[in-house]
Design an enzyme around this catalytic site. Structure first.
Site, PDB file in Angstrom:
ATOM      1  N   GLU A   1     -56.473  67.201 -51.190  1.00 41.28           N
ATOM      2  CA  GLU A   1     -56.399  66.420 -52.558  1.00 41.28           C
ATOM      3  C   GLU A   1     -54.656  66.683 -53.017  1.00 41.28           C
ATOM      4  OE1 GLU A   1     -59.271  67.519 -55.364  1.00 41.28           O
ATOM      5  OE2 GLU A   1     -60.489  68.059 -53.756  1.00 41.28           O
TER       6      GLU A   1
ATOM      7  N   GLU B   1     -59.530  62.048 -62.785  1.00 39.58           N
ATOM      8  CA  GLU B   1     -60.570  62.880 -63.276  1.00 39.58           C
ATOM      9  C   GLU B   1     -60.436  63.847 -64.306  1.00 39.58           C
ATOM     10  OE1 GLU B   1     -62.902  66.571 -60.989  1.00 39.58           O
ATOM     11  OE2 GLU B   1     -61.519  65.585 -59.781  1.00 39.58           O
TER      12      GLU B   1
END
Length: 336
Positions: A140, A251
């Site tokens: 990520e 997120e």
């Protein structure tokens, strides 16, 4: 030293001061017109000697802010893409059903409000393999606002990895061994500057993660051609060969610490429908195939698991390729 680049500079020698540069994907063009976002520490005139890399200093205050020492620098357990029951909420697009060897996008940078110390707001690329059970592998990279991790509300460049669904392996940035940094101009965990203004100038950062066909490591590129470093292939089980899903988007964590939905913002804090200069965006989304070709996304799926709080709208044109607007304010009359 001003708070935005308070990490001071620690120097260390990377695992290899000389490395064999990776083979970039075919169709790669680092000459595209990207507004270059860099970092405040380099604006201050700081620099690292050859053969060293900048590392954000970890202070006593960093540990004292953490919810637990053992989990410091790690995402909370149980993070699922569908967010069910764990307080994590997403507005993302993703592709699956094929073998993927990388991902690339330009990510609009904002300063979303985070209303609780143990919440965060991030915008990132996920490269994923395995199941969403105990064997999830992820790589990520993106930007995040995390008061718990950094002690402020600035958007900061970050990386993350795990091989067991965020349980015992992996971490943010360089807070554990794993990611090998090779660049002395980029500080992982440093504040990004400049940032976008509502109805004003817009800034984005280009990120690419891909599997080098020569050695099999997963490399990270920031901006126009700056190699940051790599995740060695041996760290992973499923990602040792390829990814089975690539995901782009935002997120947040919703702790409901006040008994109702958080007011933590995603992206710019405005819904996707507001569009350019108001809503945050990702543009020029691409994936890397088995033959190291950069390709546009096909068979795209959208997911906004709390769409009254944060939503997403995907589109396509000749300038931005595949793109989307996303985000939202969190708590509002439709998101109690």
């Amino acid at each position: 030293m001003p708070k935005e680049y308070d990490f001071a500079l620690n120097f260390r020698y990377p695992h290899a001061t000389e490395f064999d540069p990776p083979e970039r994907p075919k169709g790669y063009n680092n000459g595209e017109n990207v507004t270059q976002s860099f970092q405040l520490w380099s604006d201050s005139g700081e620099a690292c000697p050859e053969g060293t890399v900048p590392i954000r200093r970890i202070t006593e205050q960093d540990f004292l802010r953490a919810s637990s020492i053992r989990r410091f620098g790690r995402k909370p357990r149980g993070v699922r893409r569908d967010s069910s029951g764990n307080g994590h909420e997403h507005a993302v697009v993703f592709v699956n059903g094929d073998q993927y060897y990388g991902a690339k996008a330009s990510i609009n940078v904002w300063t979303p409000r985070v209303t609780d110390q143990y919440e965060f707001s991030l915008s990132q690329i996920w490269v994923i393999a395995g199941s969403f059970g105990n064997d999830l592998n992820t790589i990520e990279a993106g930007w995040q606002v995390s008061p718990e991790l950094y002690g402020d509300n600035y958007p900061r460049f970050f990386t993350y990895w795990t091989t067991d669904a965020y349980q015992a392996t992996g971490c943010y940035n360089l807070l554990c061994s794993g990611f090998v940094q090779t660049n002395n101009r980029i500080a992982i965990g440093a504040a990004i500057s400049p940032r976008s203004d509502f109805n004003g100038r817009q800034f984005d950062i280009g990120l690419m993660v891909w599997k080098d066909p020569k050695h099999g490591h997963w490399w990270l590129e920031f901006g126009s051609g700056l190699l940051v470093g790599y995740w060695p292939a041996y760290l992973f089980s499923h990602l040792r060969s390829h990814a089975s899903m690539v995901q782009f988007g935002g997120e947040i964590v919703n702790t409901r610490s006040r008994g109702y939905h958080t007011g933590t913002e995603m992206g710019s804090g405005h819904f996707a429908e507001e569009g350019f200069r108001k809503a945050a965006y990702f543009r020029n989304l691409q994936v890397v195939d088995w033959d190291n070709n950069l390709l546009p996304l096909s068979n795209i799926h959208q997911l906004a698991d709390h769409s009254n709080c944060y939503d997403i709208r995907e589109g396509r044109n000749n300038v931005w390729g595949t793109y989307f607007y996303y985000g939202g304010p969190g708590r509002n009359v439709r998101c109690p």
